[in-house]
Every structure is written in structure tokens, then in C-alpha cells.
Design an enzyme around this catalytic site. Sequence first.
Site, PDB file in Angstrom:
ATOM      1  CE  LYS A  20     -12.213   3.907 -46.387  1.00  0.00           C
ATOM      2  NZ  LYS A  20     -11.711   3.598 -47.706  1.00  0.00           N
ATOM      3  CG  ASP A  36     -14.050   1.977 -57.129  1.00  0.00           C
ATOM      4  OD1 ASP A  36     -14.508   2.156 -56.100  1.00  0.00           O
ATOM      5  OD2 ASP A  36     -12.768   2.387 -57.324  1.00  0.00           O
ATOM      6  CE1 TYR A  56      -5.003   5.224 -55.292  1.00  0.00           C
ATOM      7  CE2 TYR A  56      -6.809   5.103 -53.808  1.00  0.00           C
ATOM      8  CZ  TYR A  56      -5.541   4.816 -54.475  1.00  0.00           C
ATOM      9  OH  TYR A  56      -4.806   4.030 -53.237  1.00  0.00           O
TER      10      TYR A  56
END
Length: 423
Positions: free
Chosen positions: A265, A237, A142
Site C-alpha cells: 500500500k 518482500d 509474513y
Amino acid sequence: MTQSEALFNEAVKYIPGGVNSPVRAFGSIGSTPRFITKADKAYMWDEDGNRYIDYIGSWGPMILGHNHPAVLEAVLDACRLGLSFGAATRPEVTMAKLICDIVPSIDMVRMVNSGTEAVMSAIRTARGYTGRDKIVKFTGCYHGHSDGLLVKAGSGVMTAGVPDSSGVPASVTKDTLTAEYNNVDSVRALFEQCGEEIAAIIVEPVGANMGVVPPKEGFLQSLRDICDSYGSVLIFDEVITGFRLSLSGAQGYYGITPDLTTFGKIIGAGMPVGAYGGRRDIMEQVAPVGNVYQAGTLSGNPVAMAAGITQLTLLKDHPEYYTELNEKSDRFFGQIKEFLHQKRLPWQVNHVGSIGSIFFTQSPVTDYASAKTSDVSAYAAYCNKMLAHGIYIAPAQFEAMFLSLAHTEEDIDATLIAMEECL
């Protein structure tokens, strides 16, 4: 009726599904979301006053635990100076220098506001740099909710049983090619077919949105070699793994150098922030230097920068933190495996460093297909029992558990006792 149930009944009237991110709905475990009021160290409290030992940590960034005093002080100091300027600030420069210093593969970095935005921008940059359109991603990985990447996605999409999203035109995904995670032959086949058209491979170096799935030995190096052979860009990623598996993330942990890296984050200690960065010649394609456009009013927000600078500096200055965290995690997941073995329970445990998953399947989990053999009903029963024992884990089979430096030995022992009873 609990306060959380009452709030959820109110929320569904005004918010789709009553939540602002699908996995929070607790739908896959047939329960009602807990509405959280506060968090501190390794704990969260809900609207009914229940305390939980938290193994989500805002989905990964709370590596120091919730409400770390130094981070909190930095945020409050930044807030007093103003919440947003939409202009250049010193903290942006400090953060950029810090990331480039910590991560050897990054010469330049651009701040954004989320992991989704970071990935979307990195792919655009790779396409601009190579002059090619196609990208390769992996089934079950994802990379945020931008249109071109909602193809065989993992995480909340897997949980819902919908591999693709409505509202995404076929024309948008026609250049997104899908390979099988941990299957190098599936990648080579795509490149043999159209390698000169492929701008980039994007991969979670550790699959963490189909549950935690480590890379097989040689898998990541093979991706590096393929990209080198065809002049394609390798994008890691590291929204989940960045600054968590090691100070320099999964790329440092496994010793593989990507061309571009995306973060989420964790670089803001949980604040809404992200970044992408990499080789200078690639990043200089980004406006205003180059022709790859990307912008954002809140990019480099001073409050988020203050939080991130503080957390990353603490991690940089204390390499022993990673030793402590990984030893704690090895013990934790090791004892789960030992218990399952002793009780002859067939479930699988995968973990890398401080992230891990229990899969309710008898088969080893090495990719999307094997992850999907999990008994989601069994996981739902287990998760609800854990919540009743005051242990907050992901309300979905295909998510990770995250340990933090704030988890004490007492927290871990209490969790293991609860797990043994619930499993």
C-alpha cells in the site's frame, strides 16, 4: 460504555470477530478496538473524540503522514474523473515508469491490489520462469494470506499463537520449505537437499512481522549468492520496507539486488494497491506476453495511481526527507534504549530507519524463536497504558512502530514521556 465499545458489540454480530483484519480486534491485549473516525498528519481520532499520536500509519504507508495536502488533492482530482474503468489509463504508465526509475532492480512492473496479491503473483512468476515448484520462506516472516505461504507465518498469526491456518490443504504447502531467518546454514541445508527443485527464496529483507528483526551482516548477500549458484529467483518482500528505509527500499539501504520485488500500500499512499516487478526476462513471463497468468479488474486503479504517483514523486524529489526521518527515528529509538538502560529494564529495542519494536524479553531478538520469548502479557499492559495516554501503537507484541515525516519533535517528546511512565 464508550462509542467504540458499542460499535464493537454491534460489529461482532455481522463481521467475524467484529473486525476485517484479525489484529484490529485488540484480542491479544485484552481490550476493545478503537473505532477511528478520521486522521490528519500524525494523529487519529476515535468515535469518542479521543486523539492519539499514531505510530501505525495504516501499517506503514503513511510516510508523509495522514491526509497530506498534495496527495489528498491528487485523489480528489482523480475521483472527479471516475472511480474505476477496468481499462488502460495514462496514470498506470506514469506509475510504472516512476517505479522503474526509482528502483534499479526493476525493469518492468505489474500493478495489483494488495501485498498479498503481489507476493502470490511474484511466486507464480518465479515458478513459471524457472520451471520449478519449491520455494523457501523464513519462519516468522509474513507474506500475506495466500494458502501456500501460511506456513510458520508471523504478524497476526504469531499473535494468535497459531503458526498455520486451518483450511489450507497439506498438498498446497508441500512445496513451501521453511528456513530460519538470519540463519544461512538452514538455507544451505535446504538447497543441498533439493536446490535444483527450488524456484525462489522469498524474504522480508528486514523482518517486520515478528516485530522488527534486522538482517545480520552478510545474511542477505548470502541469499543472493545461493540463488545465483542454483539458478533460483531471489524475491524481496518490500511491502513494509519499500520506499521507507530509503527511496529504493531495503535493497538500496543494504545494497543487495533481488530478482523480483513486491510492494504494498505504500505505493498508493495507503490506498488498496500493490505491485511486483523485477528483471525484464522474468517479468516477460507474465501474461499477455508470457504464460504466467495474472489479472485484476481494479489493478492500476486510477485513484490509487494518483495517490501513489504523488507520494512517490514527493519522496523522489526530496531526498532530504529520508535524512530527516531517519535522524528523527534514531533519536526516538535511541532515547528509548537509553531510558531502559538507565532504569535497568531488560527489554529489547530493535529498529532500522523509521520502523522499530520494543520486545518484552531479556534476550536479544534476532529471529522467530527469540521474538517468541517475549512476555505478551507485559506488552498488553504497556499497550493499554499507552492508549490511555493518547499514544496509538500496535495492539500486538509482534508488530512494528512506524514514524512519519508528520511526527513533530513535540509529538516525539510527548511519546517518550508517556513511554517512560508506562514502561
